[in-house]
Motif scaffolding. Structure first.
Motif, PDB file in Angstrom:
ATOM      1  N   VAL A  66       0.692  -1.202  -0.227  1.00  0.00           N
ATOM      2  CA  VAL A  66      -0.155  -0.108  -0.090  1.00  0.00           C
ATOM      3  C   VAL A  66       0.814   1.362   0.095  1.00  0.00           C
ATOM      4  CG1 VAL A  66      -2.031  -0.783   1.417  1.00  0.00           C
ATOM      5  CG2 VAL A  66       0.220   0.113   2.393  1.00  0.00           C
ATOM      6  N   ARG A  67      -0.496   1.916  -0.366  1.00  0.00           N
ATOM      7  CA  ARG A  67       0.531   3.217  -0.571  1.00  0.00           C
ATOM      8  C   ARG A  67      -0.304   4.328   0.415  1.00  0.00           C
ATOM      9  NH1 ARG A  67       1.253   7.867  -4.860  1.00  0.00           N
ATOM     10  NH2 ARG A  67       1.713  10.014  -4.018  1.00  0.00           N
ATOM     11  N   ALA A  68       0.813   4.837   1.817  1.00  0.00           N
ATOM     12  CA  ALA A  68       0.421   5.982   2.692  1.00  0.00           C
ATOM     13  C   ALA A  68       1.362   7.883   2.195  1.00  0.00           C
ATOM     14  CB  ALA A  68       0.851   5.415   4.030  1.00  0.00           C
ATOM     15  N   GLY A  69       0.801   8.037   1.801  1.00  0.00           N
ATOM     16  CA  GLY A  69       1.313   9.374   1.426  1.00  0.00           C
ATOM     17  C   GLY A  69       2.637   9.080   0.593  1.00  0.00           C
ATOM     18  N   ASP A  70       3.382   9.597   0.458  1.00  0.00           N
ATOM     19  CA  ASP A  70       4.449   9.041  -0.302  1.00  0.00           C
ATOM     20  C   ASP A  70       5.925   8.296   0.368  1.00  0.00           C
ATOM     21  OD1 ASP A  70       3.738  11.387  -2.340  1.00  0.00           O
ATOM     22  OD2 ASP A  70       4.922  12.891  -1.199  1.00  0.00           O
ATOM     23  N   GLU A  71       5.403   7.965   0.363  1.00  0.00           N
ATOM     24  CA  GLU A  71       5.695   5.965   0.913  1.00  0.00           C
ATOM     25  C   GLU A  71       5.419   4.715   0.702  1.00  0.00           C
ATOM     26  OE1 GLU A  71       8.687   6.568   2.377  1.00  0.00           O
ATOM     27  OE2 GLU A  71       8.504   8.209   3.006  1.00  0.00           O
ATOM     28  N   LEU A  72       6.159   3.091   0.855  1.00  0.00           N
ATOM     29  CA  LEU A  72       5.274   2.580   0.056  1.00  0.00           C
ATOM     30  C   LEU A  72       5.287   1.173   1.574  1.00  0.00           C
ATOM     31  CD1 LEU A  72       6.725   2.380  -3.382  1.00  0.00           C
ATOM     32  CD2 LEU A  72       3.905   2.603  -2.814  1.00  0.00           C
ATOM     33  N   TYR A  73       4.433   0.680   1.927  1.00  0.00           N
ATOM     34  CA  TYR A  73       4.231  -0.334   3.495  1.00  0.00           C
ATOM     35  C   TYR A  73       3.958  -1.685   2.360  1.00  0.00           C
ATOM     36  CZ  TYR A  73       4.743   4.284   5.488  1.00  0.00           C
ATOM     37  OH  TYR A  73       4.893   5.401   5.942  1.00  0.00           O
ATOM     38  N   VAL A  74       4.570  -2.436   3.279  1.00  0.00           N
ATOM     39  CA  VAL A  74       3.899  -3.849   3.912  1.00  0.00           C
ATOM     40  C   VAL A  74       4.045  -4.778   4.869  1.00  0.00           C
ATOM     41  CG1 VAL A  74       4.826  -4.636   1.118  1.00  0.00           C
ATOM     42  CG2 VAL A  74       6.501  -4.722   3.025  1.00  0.00           C
ATOM     43  N   ARG A  75       2.948  -5.241   5.281  1.00  0.00           N
ATOM     44  CA  ARG A  75       3.103  -5.606   6.064  1.00  0.00           C
ATOM     45  C   ARG A  75       3.214  -7.447   6.921  1.00  0.00           C
ATOM     46  NH1 ARG A  75      -1.738  -1.827   8.795  1.00  0.00           N
ATOM     47  NH2 ARG A  75      -0.456  -0.166   9.941  1.00  0.00           N
ATOM     48  N   SER A  76       2.980  -7.784   7.635  1.00  0.00           N
ATOM     49  CA  SER A  76       2.996  -9.793   7.277  1.00  0.00           C
ATOM     50  C   SER A  76       2.667 -10.151   8.278  1.00  0.00           C
ATOM     51  CB  SER A  76       4.901 -10.003   8.503  1.00  0.00           C
ATOM     52  OG  SER A  76       4.591 -11.583   8.589  1.00  0.00           O
ATOM     53  N   ALA A  77       1.762 -10.895   7.126  1.00  0.00           N
ATOM     54  CA  ALA A  77       0.095 -11.068   7.381  1.00  0.00           C
ATOM     55  C   ALA A  77      -0.446 -12.223   8.596  1.00  0.00           C
ATOM     56  CB  ALA A  77      -0.922 -12.053   6.066  1.00  0.00           C
ATOM     57  N   TYR A  78       1.085 -12.944   8.523  1.00  0.00           N
ATOM     58  CA  TYR A  78       1.161 -13.612   9.826  1.00  0.00           C
ATOM     59  C   TYR A  78       1.991 -13.629  10.869  1.00  0.00           C
ATOM     60  CZ  TYR A  78      -1.353 -16.659   5.860  1.00  0.00           C
ATOM     61  OH  TYR A  78      -2.539 -16.636   4.676  1.00  0.00           O
ATOM     62  N   GLY A  79       2.231 -12.970  11.121  1.00  0.00           N
ATOM     63  CA  GLY A  79       3.180 -12.077  12.392  1.00  0.00           C
ATOM     64  C   GLY A  79       4.128 -11.792  12.075  1.00  0.00           C
ATOM     65  N   PRO A  80       5.081 -11.920  12.988  1.00  0.00           N
ATOM     66  CA  PRO A  80       6.748 -11.393  12.948  1.00  0.00           C
ATOM     67  C   PRO A  80       7.632 -13.174  13.326  1.00  0.00           C
ATOM     68  CG  PRO A  80       5.989 -11.529  15.399  1.00  0.00           C
ATOM     69  CD  PRO A  80       4.608 -11.746  14.489  1.00  0.00           C
ATOM     70  N   ASP A  81       7.075 -14.212  13.114  1.00  0.00           N
ATOM     71  CA  ASP A  81       7.231 -15.479  12.767  1.00  0.00           C
ATOM     72  C   ASP A  81       7.644 -15.809  11.244  1.00  0.00           C
ATOM     73  OD1 ASP A  81       8.630 -15.950  15.628  1.00  0.00           O
ATOM     74  OD2 ASP A  81       6.836 -16.645  16.249  1.00  0.00           O
ATOM     75  N   ASN A  82       6.942 -15.505  10.601  1.00  0.00           N
ATOM     76  CA  ASN A  82       6.537 -15.556   8.722  1.00  0.00           C
ATOM     77  C   ASN A  82       7.960 -15.673   8.271  1.00  0.00           C
ATOM     78  OD1 ASN A  82       6.553 -15.718   5.962  1.00  0.00           O
ATOM     79  ND2 ASN A  82       4.151 -14.361   6.680  1.00  0.00           N
TER      80      ASN A  82
END
Length: 125
Positions: free
Chosen positions: A38-54
């Motif tokens: 996703v884009r939020a403002g002028d930055e791009l982000y990803v997230r781990s759907a399965y938490g920190p152990d992914n």
């Protein structure tokens, strides 16, 4: 600090999926992993759907660098922490872009549990 161009933000932020590969210790790329971006403002982000152990998330955090490919853009990136005040905007971006997949799926990448597993993609020089 390097910044995304307007065209890169539009193309990568508008892509349905992103391919992300972290670097190994010897500098070679690991296989690409497919995820939402996703884009939020002028930055791009990803997230781990399965938490920190992914596994992809652990490797990305350990090496801090990699490459992304999305929307016809391929760039070397660093994996950085998101600033504390941006998470509501990131959640909104995930909802706007992916809510059509249903609350269970989108719920895996929004809310308080997603905050610690958020990675800001920063273009490398």
């Amino acid at each position: 600090m390097n910044a995304w161009t307007d065209d890169e933000l539009r193309r990568v932020g508008g892509a349905e999926e992103l391919q992300l590969a972290s670097r190994r210790g010897d500098g070679t790329l690991r296989p690409y992993v497919t995820m939402w971006v996703v884009r939020a403002g002028d930055e791009l982000y990803v997230r781990s759907a399965y938490g920190p152990d992914n596994p992809w998330y652990r490797r990305a955090k350990a090496t801090g660098t990699g490459r992304i490919h999305a929307g016809g853009v391929e760039r070397d990136v660093t994996f950085s922490a998101a600033e504390p005040g941006v998470h509501a905007g990131i959640d909104a971006a995930y909802h706007a872009k992916y809510d059509r997949y249903g609350p269970a799926i989108v719920g895996s990448v929004v809310g308080a549990k997603a905050v610690p597993v958020t990675i800001r993609l920063v273009p490398a020089s």
